[in-house]
Design a protein around this motif. Structure first.
Motif, short mmCIF file in Angstrom:
data_model
loop_
_atom_site.label_atom_id
_atom_site.label_comp_id
_atom_site.label_asym_id
_atom_site.label_seq_id
_atom_site.Cartn_x
_atom_site.Cartn_y
_atom_site.Cartn_z
N GLY A 111 0.80 -1.22 0.00
CA GLY A 111 0.00 0.00 0.00
C GLY A 111 0.83 1.27 0.00
N GLY A 112 2.16 1.13 0.08
CA GLY A 112 3.05 2.29 0.04
C GLY A 112 3.54 2.78 1.37
N ALA A 113 3.16 2.17 2.48
CA ALA A 113 3.64 2.61 3.79
C ALA A 113 5.07 2.15 4.01
CB ALA A 113 2.75 2.05 4.91
N HIS A 114 5.92 3.05 4.49
CA HIS A 114 7.30 2.69 4.83
C HIS A 114 7.33 1.98 6.19
CE1 HIS A 114 8.45 5.40 1.58
NE2 HIS A 114 9.68 4.93 1.69
N ILE A 115 8.07 0.88 6.23
CA ILE A 115 8.31 0.16 7.48
C ILE A 115 9.78 -0.23 7.52
CG2 ILE A 115 5.97 -0.74 7.79
CD1 ILE A 115 7.05 -3.42 6.57
#
Length: 260
Positions: A111-115
């Protein structure tokens, strides 16, 4: 050294354009003190609460906006990088040794979230959490739960429990054998502005949510969700004076005091 089960949130840091401003803001807000920044790693600056490691400050690179970053524990960063790719994520920073402290990995979910992920060396992560001034809880904010849910459940072995459905579509994630959830997932709806990207939201524990929000404003930060009570406590969504979004959670407001 504190041990963290694979898939557990184990560390957070904030990337900011101005490290000195961040020291002033979080020192005053959460009572942090700071070790000297390590010049070898861009003056990466550990933050301490009562002498214990709780977070860090980092220099934002390439004009990137200020943001909080979340890291999950892993025993093998190389293998995790492979599994992230196979599950539809993207590795942004390949596993990188940070001296003898450990190995860092940064990725984006589908979804494009940085982790991030952290393989421990001499440092495992938080020395303390869940008390005022320290890390409390993480949530993944996404606009694509159908891709994101199986990604985390495959890569980190989470099992999910749906808590509520649209318009507030929220899920809790658990690690096998642990009755306590380790993270949450929110499907962003119309109640969140379209310009807000997918991201990991970091919560910090505070003694008094309303007083903390007032302090955020005094220090030049902003508030996007005013304090409100929930079954988990009294929370608010705020940003520091450089725009990094985070949340705070404290005890539910005393009903008798509120009515008086």
């Amino acid at each position: 050294m504190t041990a963290f089960a694979a898939g557990s949130p184990c560390w957070v840091d904030v990337s900011v354009p101005d490290l000195e401003a961040a020291r002033r803001f979080y020192g005053a807000l959460l009572g942090w003190t700071f070790e000297p920044g390590d010049e070898r790693f861009g003056f990466y600056t550990p933050a301490l609460k009562d002498g214990k490691n709780v977070a860090a400050l980092a220099s934002a690179q390439g004009g990137a906006p200020a943001a909080w970053n979340l890291y999950f524990a892993t025993p093998d960063a190389q293998d995790l990088a492979r599994r992230i790719g196979e599950a539809g994520g993207k590795v942004v920073v390949e596993p990188t040794a940070i001296g003898d402290a450990g190995t860092l990995l940064v990725a984006t979910d589908p979804g494009g979230a940085h982790i991030g992920a952290w393989q421990p060396g001499t440092r495992a992560g938080f020395d303390v959490q869940g008390v005022p001034g320290t890390f409390f809880w993480p949530e993944i904010y996404t606009r694509d739960k159908d891709a994101v849910d199986p990604f985390y459940e495959s890569v980190f072995g989470f099992t999910g429990q749906q808590i509520s459905d649209a318009p507030f579509d929220f899920k809790l994630w658990f690690l096998q054998g642990n009755p306590q959830p380790v993270a949450g997932r929110l499907q962003m709806g119309e109640f969140i502005p379209a310009e807000v990207p997918a991201h990991a939201l970091v919560y910090f524990s505070v003694a008094d949510t309303d007083e903390t929000v007032a302090k955020v404003l005094e220090l030049g930060g902003s508030v996007s969700r005013e304090p409100s009570d929930s079954p988990f406590g009294r929370s608010a969504l705020v940003a520091d004076d450089q725009g990094a979004r985070f949340a705070v959670m404290g005890p539910v407001k005393d009903a008798g005091a509120a009515a008086s």
